[in-house]
Design a protein around this motif. Structure first.
Motif, PDB file in Angstrom:
ATOM      1  N   GLN A  35     -39.710 -14.483 -30.165  1.00 61.44           N
ATOM      2  CA  GLN A  35     -39.520 -13.856 -30.975  1.00 61.44           C
ATOM      3  C   GLN A  35     -39.758 -12.204 -31.198  1.00 61.44           C
TER       4      GLN A  35
ATOM      5  N   PHE B  76     -38.227  -8.952 -30.997  1.00 61.08           N
ATOM      6  CA  PHE B  76     -38.684  -7.576 -32.262  1.00 61.08           C
ATOM      7  C   PHE B  76     -38.876  -6.714 -31.117  1.00 61.08           C
TER       8      PHE B  76
ATOM      9  N   GLN C 182     -34.998  -4.873 -31.184  1.00 64.25           N
ATOM     10  CA  GLN C 182     -34.599  -3.697 -32.752  1.00 64.25           C
ATOM     11  C   GLN C 182     -35.178  -2.847 -32.192  1.00 64.25           C
TER      12      GLN C 182
ATOM     13  N   TYR D  22     -49.099  -6.850 -30.939  1.00 62.86           N
ATOM     14  CA  TYR D  22     -47.833  -7.964 -31.220  1.00 62.86           C
ATOM     15  C   TYR D  22     -48.142  -8.957 -31.807  1.00 62.86           C
TER      16      TYR D  22
ATOM     17  N   GLY E  29     -44.370 -12.946 -36.523  1.00 60.84           N
ATOM     18  CA  GLY E  29     -43.681 -12.595 -37.884  1.00 60.84           C
ATOM     19  C   GLY E  29     -43.621 -11.015 -38.548  1.00 60.84           C
TER      20      GLY E  29
ATOM     21  N   ARG F  18     -42.580  -6.925 -38.830  1.00 58.99           N
ATOM     22  CA  ARG F  18     -40.937  -6.577 -39.141  1.00 58.99           C
ATOM     23  C   ARG F  18     -41.193  -5.140 -38.547  1.00 58.99           C
ATOM     24  N   PRO F  19     -39.948  -4.879 -37.752  1.00 57.00           N
ATOM     25  CA  PRO F  19     -39.906  -3.475 -37.379  1.00 57.00           C
ATOM     26  C   PRO F  19     -40.204  -2.481 -38.529  1.00 57.00           C
ATOM     27  N   GLU F  20     -39.722  -2.234 -39.652  1.00 58.54           N
ATOM     28  CA  GLU F  20     -39.790  -1.402 -40.794  1.00 58.54           C
ATOM     29  C   GLU F  20     -41.924  -1.288 -40.787  1.00 58.54           C
ATOM     30  N   GLU F  21     -42.422  -2.324 -40.301  1.00 58.80           N
ATOM     31  CA  GLU F  21     -44.313  -1.739 -40.728  1.00 58.80           C
ATOM     32  C   GLU F  21     -44.250  -1.111 -39.438  1.00 58.80           C
TER      33      GLU F  21
END
Lengths: 363, 205
Positions: free
Chosen positions: A317, A321, A324, A352, A355, A357-360
């Motif tokens: 994951q 991540f 992305q 890291y 859970g 997310r890249p937008e965060e």
């Protein structure tokens, strides 16, 4: 501007004028340099014995090899190579881009190479300066002064330094007449766009040969205007470089923020003649190493983001991540968390967590 | 804005006075503080002090557009700069000096102590005289007195220090004075500003 892009732009420029790319081996027979020492800027060369016992050298110069291998007529070449020269007591690897035109060099061929020099510089900065001088004209003027070889050399050195006090000192020592001193002072004072400069130099010409040099310069000015460079090139007689190499027009290019000439070139008919080829030649080299040193954009970080992770993180994951983020154009370095601080400098560091997310991530 | 490198010390102070008189005054430079760089309120000029032998380095590498430097430095280090004007300040001579009764025995290697190894080497080479150069950093006069060298190559202003040590100037190598220099590349980009400064200085000579 990335180096790769600049290289491609330059290649495009030269190919647009029909110049062929010239590739060569890094090695050359040592004899070539031994026979043409006058044409090399620095004396020391890296040499080694080849497997067959012959003495080879790492190329200190490209032009000699081009002239040596040229068949005779009508070569227009460009190259992108590394040369090995001694600089202040140590051998250095120097990256050069260059253009050489060999053959019947008329006003068009000469103008074309000078125009390519100007256009190469304009790819680097709008505010480039390209200065031009004519070695033959300086020759003619000095010959008219009937100086001893030593004083002639001194006069050349003073011209190169725009050294007005030095010229006055030569008069005081009786080594130069006041009339000749006035000529030299006027000569070093000339710094003007080509046409204007030629008009100023016209006041100094005393014999037919000097007039002929000025007529040729004037023809070059016509050509450069036709190439769209009206007023962009200045006349400056302080560009006196190695006299053995060059025999007519010489030029140097400068860029704001770089304290050394980034481009240098000129007419060097003596070299092909010395090698028994009845052709003329003109060319220039652009010192890529200097550009890298002074014009590259400074980097402040190794990467945008340092992503650290603990022993329990889900590694697949984490990888997806990071991928992305990278596809969003960021550079991301992933590192296992440790007590030692990381040796890299990144714009941001985040830990890291499963859970996330890249937008965060704010970058 | 034109950037000027001045040599620390008396020569630099006199050079600044000449520049101020030529219209390039910068009052803050006279304040006693630890600042290194001074700009005039109209921002036409920026001054900074440098070690005299470093001035030509700042100018050559484009950190300063122009500088004031003794001709001794130019002869010794041969920087790639334009030498535009003789300011006729700080006049002295580059001399060979030695004991008053010095005799140059041609059979012996001449030992020369100096702060200026290039100037010394070039001078003796031009006379085809083999020498042993001893590079010192100060108190050059001491060398012949204690037998370290036969002669010295050094700047001589009045000759008083030499005389006090029973030494005397033997030969003059070059006349020295302060020069207004500019960087070759700076000249290309700030040609008219630099020449305006040179002309203003020349008018007051």
């Amino acid at each position: 501007m990335g180096t790769l892009r600049l290289e491609e732009q330059l290649n495009c420029l030269y190919e647009g004028y029909g110049y062929r790319k010239y590739r060569m081996s890094k090695f050359e027979d040592y004899d070539l340099y031994a026979q043409n020492r006058d044409f090399l800027r620095s004396g020391q060369i890296i040499t080694f014995t080849d497997a067959d016992g012959s003495l080879k050298a790492l190329k200190p110069d490209i032009t000699l090899s081009i002239i040596k291998s040229s068949g005779g007529d009508g070569e227009k070449l460009y190259y992108n190579e590394t040369v090995y020269r001694e600089v202040e007591g140590a051998f250095k690897e120097i990256a050069q881009v260059g253009v050489e035109s060999v053959g019947q060099i008329d006003a068009y061929a000469e103008g074309e190479v000078i125009a390519l020099a100007a256009k190469s510089l304009s790819l680097l900065s709008e505010d480039y300066v390209l200065d031009l001088s004519d070695i033959s004209l300086i020759h003619c003027l000095l010959e008219g002064m009937e100086l001893s070889p030593l004083d002639r050399e001194k006069a050349l050195e003073l011209i190169g330094q725009k050294n007005a006090p030095g010229i006055q000192a030569m008069v005081d020592q009786g080594r130069l007449s006041s009339r000749d001193a006035r000529t030299l002072l006027e000569l070093i004072g000339i710094y003007a766009p080509l046409r204007e400069g030629i008009a100023q130099a016209g006041r100094l010409a005393r014999d037919e040969r000097s007039w002929e040099c000025l007529r040729q310069l004037s023809a070059a000015a016509d050509m450069l205007e036709a190439f769209g460079l009206k007023g962009r090139i200045c006349l400056d007689f302080s560009l006196v470089t190695s006299l053995d190499y060059y025999s007519g027009v010489i030029f140097q290019g400068f860029l704001p923020g770089v304290p050394f000439p980034v481009l240098s070139g000129g007419r060097y008919d003596n070299l092909p003649r010395k090698m028994g080829k009845q052709v003329g030649a003109i060319g220039f080299a652009l010192y890529k190493g200097l550009l890298d040193r002074y014009m590259k954009q400074e980097r402040r970080y190794d990467s945008d983001l340092l992503l650290t992770y603990g022993p329990d993180a889900d590694l697949s994951q984490l990888a997806s991540f990071a991928e992305q983020l990278r596809s969003g154009g960021y550079t991301v370095r992933c590192e296992r968390e440790s007590r030692q601080s990381s040796p890299v400098r990144c714009r941001r560091t985040i830990r890291y967590q499963d859970g996330i997310r890249p937008e965060e991530v704010e970058l | 804005m034109i950037r000027v490198a001045l040599p620390k010390g008396r020569l630099g102070e006199r050079a600044y006075e000449a520049l101020a008189a030529a219209g390039y005054a910068c009052p803050s430079i006279l304040e006693k503080n630890r600042k290194l760089i001074f700009e005039d309120p109209d921002q036409t000029v920026r001054y900074f002090w440098a070690k005299p032998s470093d001035v030509s380095i700042y100018v050559e590498r484009g950190a300063a557009d122009v500088g004031i430097v003794g001709r001794d430095i130019l002869l010794e280090y041969r920087p790639e700069v334009y030498e535009l004007l003789d300011l006729k300040l700080g006049r002295c001579r580059m001399c060979v000096a030695g004991p008053e009764d010095f005799y140059d025995d041609p059979d012996r290697l001449l030992r020369v102590a100096t702060k200026f190894p290039h100037i010394a080497a070039e001078y003796y080479e031009s006379r085809s005289r083999d020498i042993d150069i001893i590079r010192l950093n100060g108190s050059i006069e001491l060398a012949p007195i204690v037998g370290l060298s036969d002669v010295i190559v050094d700047l001589v202003e009045t000759g008083k220090t030499l005389a006090e040590n029973h030494l005397t100037p033997l030969e003059t190598i070059a006349e020295i004075s302060a020069r207004f220099i500019c960087g070759k590349v700076s000249y290309k980009f700030n040609h008219s500003e630099i020449l305006r400064m040179r002309d203003a200085l020349e008018k007051n000579l």
